[in-house]
Design a protein around this motif. Structure first.
Motif, mmCIF file in Angstrom:
data_model
loop_
_atom_site.group_PDB
_atom_site.id
_atom_site.type_symbol
_atom_site.label_atom_id
_atom_site.label_comp_id
_atom_site.label_asym_id
_atom_site.label_seq_id
_atom_site.Cartn_x
_atom_site.Cartn_y
_atom_site.Cartn_z
ATOM 1 N N SER A 37 0.856 -1.190 0.000
ATOM 2 C CA SER A 37 0.000 0.000 0.000
ATOM 3 C C SER A 37 0.890 1.236 0.000
ATOM 4 O O SER A 37 2.099 1.155 0.209
ATOM 5 C CB SER A 37 -0.826 0.053 1.285
ATOM 6 O OG SER A 37 -1.917 -0.802 1.229
ATOM 7 N N ALA A 38 0.252 2.383 -0.111
ATOM 8 C CA ALA A 38 0.954 3.660 0.062
ATOM 9 C C ALA A 38 1.167 3.889 1.554
ATOM 10 O O ALA A 38 0.418 3.339 2.376
ATOM 11 C CB ALA A 38 0.085 4.767 -0.505
ATOM 12 N N LYS A 48 -2.877 10.198 5.462
ATOM 13 C CA LYS A 48 -2.384 9.133 4.582
ATOM 14 C C LYS A 48 -1.896 9.748 3.272
ATOM 15 O O LYS A 48 -2.508 10.702 2.767
ATOM 16 C CB LYS A 48 -3.535 8.196 4.219
ATOM 17 C CG LYS A 48 -4.049 7.318 5.285
ATOM 18 C CD LYS A 48 -5.239 6.570 4.695
ATOM 19 C CE LYS A 48 -5.616 5.417 5.595
ATOM 20 N NZ LYS A 48 -6.529 4.500 4.927
ATOM 21 N N THR A 50 -2.327 8.600 0.357
ATOM 22 C CA THR A 50 -3.402 8.543 -0.648
ATOM 23 C C THR A 50 -4.324 9.757 -0.519
ATOM 24 O O THR A 50 -4.741 10.341 -1.526
ATOM 25 C CB THR A 50 -4.212 7.239 -0.501
ATOM 26 O OG1 THR A 50 -3.290 6.156 -0.494
ATOM 27 C CG2 THR A 50 -5.191 7.049 -1.641
ATOM 28 N N GLU A 115 1.069 4.099 -4.079
ATOM 29 C CA GLU A 115 1.458 2.685 -4.155
ATOM 30 C C GLU A 115 2.655 2.542 -5.100
ATOM 31 O O GLU A 115 3.568 1.756 -4.846
ATOM 32 C CB GLU A 115 0.286 1.837 -4.661
ATOM 33 C CG GLU A 115 -0.651 1.311 -3.593
ATOM 34 C CD GLU A 115 -1.473 2.363 -2.876
ATOM 35 O OE1 GLU A 115 -1.521 3.519 -3.352
ATOM 36 O OE2 GLU A 115 -2.065 2.048 -1.838
ATOM 37 N N PHE A 169 -3.433 -1.577 -5.370
ATOM 38 C CA PHE A 169 -4.481 -0.562 -5.516
ATOM 39 C C PHE A 169 -4.877 -0.181 -6.954
ATOM 40 O O PHE A 169 -5.958 0.317 -7.162
ATOM 41 C CB PHE A 169 -4.049 0.695 -4.732
ATOM 42 C CG PHE A 169 -5.099 1.756 -4.535
ATOM 43 C CD1 PHE A 169 -6.430 1.431 -4.283
ATOM 44 C CD2 PHE A 169 -4.752 3.113 -4.572
ATOM 45 C CE1 PHE A 169 -7.378 2.435 -4.070
ATOM 46 C CE2 PHE A 169 -5.690 4.111 -4.354
ATOM 47 C CZ PHE A 169 -7.009 3.772 -4.107
ATOM 48 N N ARG A 183 -11.337 2.364 -2.210
ATOM 49 C CA ARG A 183 -10.384 2.583 -1.118
ATOM 50 C C ARG A 183 -10.076 1.279 -0.374
ATOM 51 O O ARG A 183 -10.953 0.440 -0.195
ATOM 52 C CB ARG A 183 -10.923 3.636 -0.124
ATOM 53 C CG ARG A 183 -11.049 5.027 -0.654
ATOM 54 C CD ARG A 183 -9.746 5.640 -1.135
ATOM 55 N NE ARG A 183 -8.648 5.735 -0.196
ATOM 56 C CZ ARG A 183 -8.365 6.799 0.540
ATOM 57 N NH1 ARG A 183 -9.143 7.865 0.488
ATOM 58 N NH2 ARG A 183 -7.310 6.822 1.328
ATOM 59 N N GLY A 184 -8.830 1.139 0.023
ATOM 60 C CA GLY A 184 -8.417 -0.104 0.690
ATOM 61 C C GLY A 184 -8.150 -1.230 -0.294
ATOM 62 O O GLY A 184 -7.957 -2.380 0.092
ATOM 63 N N GLY A 185 -8.107 -0.881 -1.592
ATOM 64 C CA GLY A 185 -8.080 -1.906 -2.637
ATOM 65 C C GLY A 185 -6.769 -2.660 -2.807
ATOM 66 O O GLY A 185 -6.714 -3.602 -3.605
ATOM 67 N N SER A 186 -5.721 -2.307 -2.070
ATOM 68 C CA SER A 186 -4.494 -3.107 -2.179
ATOM 69 C C SER A 186 -4.732 -4.525 -1.685
ATOM 70 O O SER A 186 -4.049 -5.467 -2.098
ATOM 71 C CB SER A 186 -3.344 -2.479 -1.383
ATOM 72 O OG SER A 186 -3.070 -1.208 -1.887
ATOM 73 N N ASP A 187 -5.729 -4.689 -0.814
ATOM 74 C CA ASP A 187 -6.120 -6.041 -0.387
ATOM 75 C C ASP A 187 -6.549 -6.873 -1.601
ATOM 76 O O ASP A 187 -6.253 -8.063 -1.686
ATOM 77 C CB ASP A 187 -7.336 -5.980 0.552
ATOM 78 C CG ASP A 187 -6.983 -5.537 1.948
ATOM 79 O OD1 ASP A 187 -5.801 -5.583 2.310
ATOM 80 O OD2 ASP A 187 -7.908 -5.139 2.684
HETATM 81 N N1 ASP Z 1 -3.818 3.489 -0.419
HETATM 82 C C1 ASP Z 1 -5.162 3.121 -0.732
HETATM 83 C C2 ASP Z 1 -6.115 3.673 0.318
HETATM 84 O O1 ASP Z 1 -5.689 4.382 1.224
HETATM 85 C C3 ASP Z 1 -5.328 1.658 -0.967
HETATM 86 C C4 ASP Z 1 -4.873 0.763 0.158
HETATM 87 O O2 ASP Z 1 -4.141 1.183 1.047
HETATM 88 O O3 ASP Z 1 -5.264 -0.405 0.156
HETATM 89 O O4 ASP Z 1 -7.289 3.438 0.239
#
Ligand code: ASP
Length: 438
Positions: A37-38, A48, A50, A115, A169, A183-187
């Motif tokens: 992730s970033a 953050k 992002t 990222e 991401f 958002r959170g898409g690195s998962d």
């Molecule tokens: N950096 C992105 C976010 O803050 C994706 C991630 O961290 O998964 O949503």
């Protein structure tokens, strides 16, 4: 066995945490493909990367310059590279990124650079190849992941590499433009890489030691969940237990790859293993976890001989369809039916209109609206195997002096959903936790 490891924003927040990440990776030769992730928050109140990048996009679209937000990002990355003592041209990389942001000024392109940059730094730190997600993660014309192309391109890029770092991401759309997941898409990226690599395990490294049996803001130190099936996780995440992006389950589930949630800051903790439902073994626990959400509205309808009136439900649902309202549950009785709806779906006076339409369409004997309802999901495969779970559940709730407003049990017996007043939400969760876990 190959392990794919995804490290979230707090694991990438600064140089010290990145050194922890390196130690974790290098302690296990199976940890071959790394998705990052970033940089996230270093302390509460921090911003953050992002979020700074979305701000950068606003600056570019309003004033044609990357502004202070991007200067802050540069400072963070320069700090990280200095802390790590890396010999890389970070100034050159940041300057090139600034120019590219000005050229390809879309929100997704800007957001993806966090990222991109953190993966470049991590690849340098580990001294392994960097893979740009733009080259390997492809979206189709419908905006969804083009799995077939993505898995083939990724498998080809990973082939023969002992280790590699892939930026999370984002990917590329059919017009050659960068596109991000939500958002959170690195998962999700991590799950895609795990699938493409034919991994035996997808490790998702974050800042908590897995899933807890219930919300720690309500119960002090709830027990960790050691193992959970994909289906149970889906139920709990839907009801508010958020550790993992909900879409990240699909790529690995299709390939039967388990996910393990691990804590970068307590790597010795076991964490939670999310296993394919087919491989789930009964732990002896009736309940795996408890989750819930507040603020639902219930539209309750009563009509004599409702059960004999063909098309009753159909006509009510047509009203919801017309207003674009999605509902969560429909508990029914012989002559009664309730529609449970997230209150946010019913803003701006829509509720009155919907009720009026229902009245004129199906002519109920009575229609009542109940506000401020909380739903609590008690989830576990073990419930289907043991007699008396619901008796214990409702006795515990009654002992806590809570009035149950609604009950819904899924036909798979995987969950029981209980509706109570918003005010009784915390009390109910505590009572159910004490009954099944204490
Ligand atoms: N950096 C992105 C976010 O803050 C994706 C991630 O961290 O998964 O949503």
């Amino acid at each position: 066995m190959i392990k794919v490891c995804k490290f979230g924003g707090t694991s990438m927040a600064d140089g010290i945490t990145m050194l922890r990440v390196r130690k974790i990776i290098e302690s296990d030769a199976a940890r071959r493909y790394i998705v990052v992730s970033a940089p996230g928050k270093r302390f509460s109140g921090d911003v953050k990367v992002t979020d700074l990048l979305y701000e950068t996009y606003e600056n570019v679209s309003l004033r044609g310059e990357t502004g202070e937000a991007f200067d802050n990002i540069c400072e963070r990355f320069r700090g990280i590279v200095a802390e790590l003592g890396l010999n890389m041209d970070i100034d050159g990389l940041l300057e090139r990124t600034r120019r590219e942001i000005l050229e390809e000024a879309t929100p997704d392109f800007c957001a993806s650079r966090g990222e991109y940059l953190s993966a470049c730094v991590m690849a340098q730190l580990l001294d392994v190849p960097f893979i740009d997600a733009r080259d390997v993660v492809k979206f189709g014309a419908d905006g969804r992941l083009d799995g077939e192309r993505t898995y083939a391109l990724l498998a080809c890029a990973l082939k023969g590499k002992k280790r590699a770092v892939v930026a999370g991401f984002y990917g590329e759309d059919v017009n050659g433009k960068v596109k991000t997941f939500s958002r959170g898409g690195s998962d999700v990226s991590g799950a895609i890489v795990a699938r493409a690599a034919g991994a035996g395990l997808y490790e998702n490294w974050t800042d908590v030691s897995g899933f807890l049996a219930c919300d720690p803001r309500i119960v002090d130190n709830p027990l960790p969940i050691r193992a959970i099936s994909y289906k149970e996780l889906r139920e709990l995440s839907y009801m508010g237990a958020n550790v993992l992006h909900s879409e990240s389950i699909f790529p690995v589930r299709e390939a039967d790859i388990p996910i393990r949630i691990k804590n970068t800051f307590r790597p010795e903790d076991e964490g939670t293993e999310i296993v394919p439902t087919s491989r789930y073994t009964y732990s002896g626990k009736r309940v795996t976890g408890i989750a819930g959400k507040k603020d639902f509205t219930v539209i309750f309808l009563e009509k004599s001989l409702m059960n004999a009136e063909i098309g009753f439900t159909y006509r009510v649902l047509e009203v919801f369809l017309k207003y674009g309202i999605s509902f969560e549950h429909i508990p029914t009785g012989i002559d009664t039916m309730s529609f449970v709806i997230d209150a946010s779906e019913l803003k701006n006076g829509v509720l009155d209109e919907v009720c009026e339409q229902i009245r004129t369409t199906v002519h109920p004997d009575s229609l009542r609206v109940i506000h401020d309802i909380a739903l609590i999901a008690v989830v576990g495969h073990g419930m289907a195997r043991s007699v008396g779970t619901s008796a214990r559940l409702f006795e515990a709730i009654a002992r806590a002096g809570v009035n149950v407003r609604m009950i819904d049990q899924g036909s798979s017996e995987l969950n029981i959903i209980v509706g109570v007043d918003n005010d009784s939400y915390e009390r109910t969760i505590k009572a159910v936790y004490e009954e099944f876990f204490d």
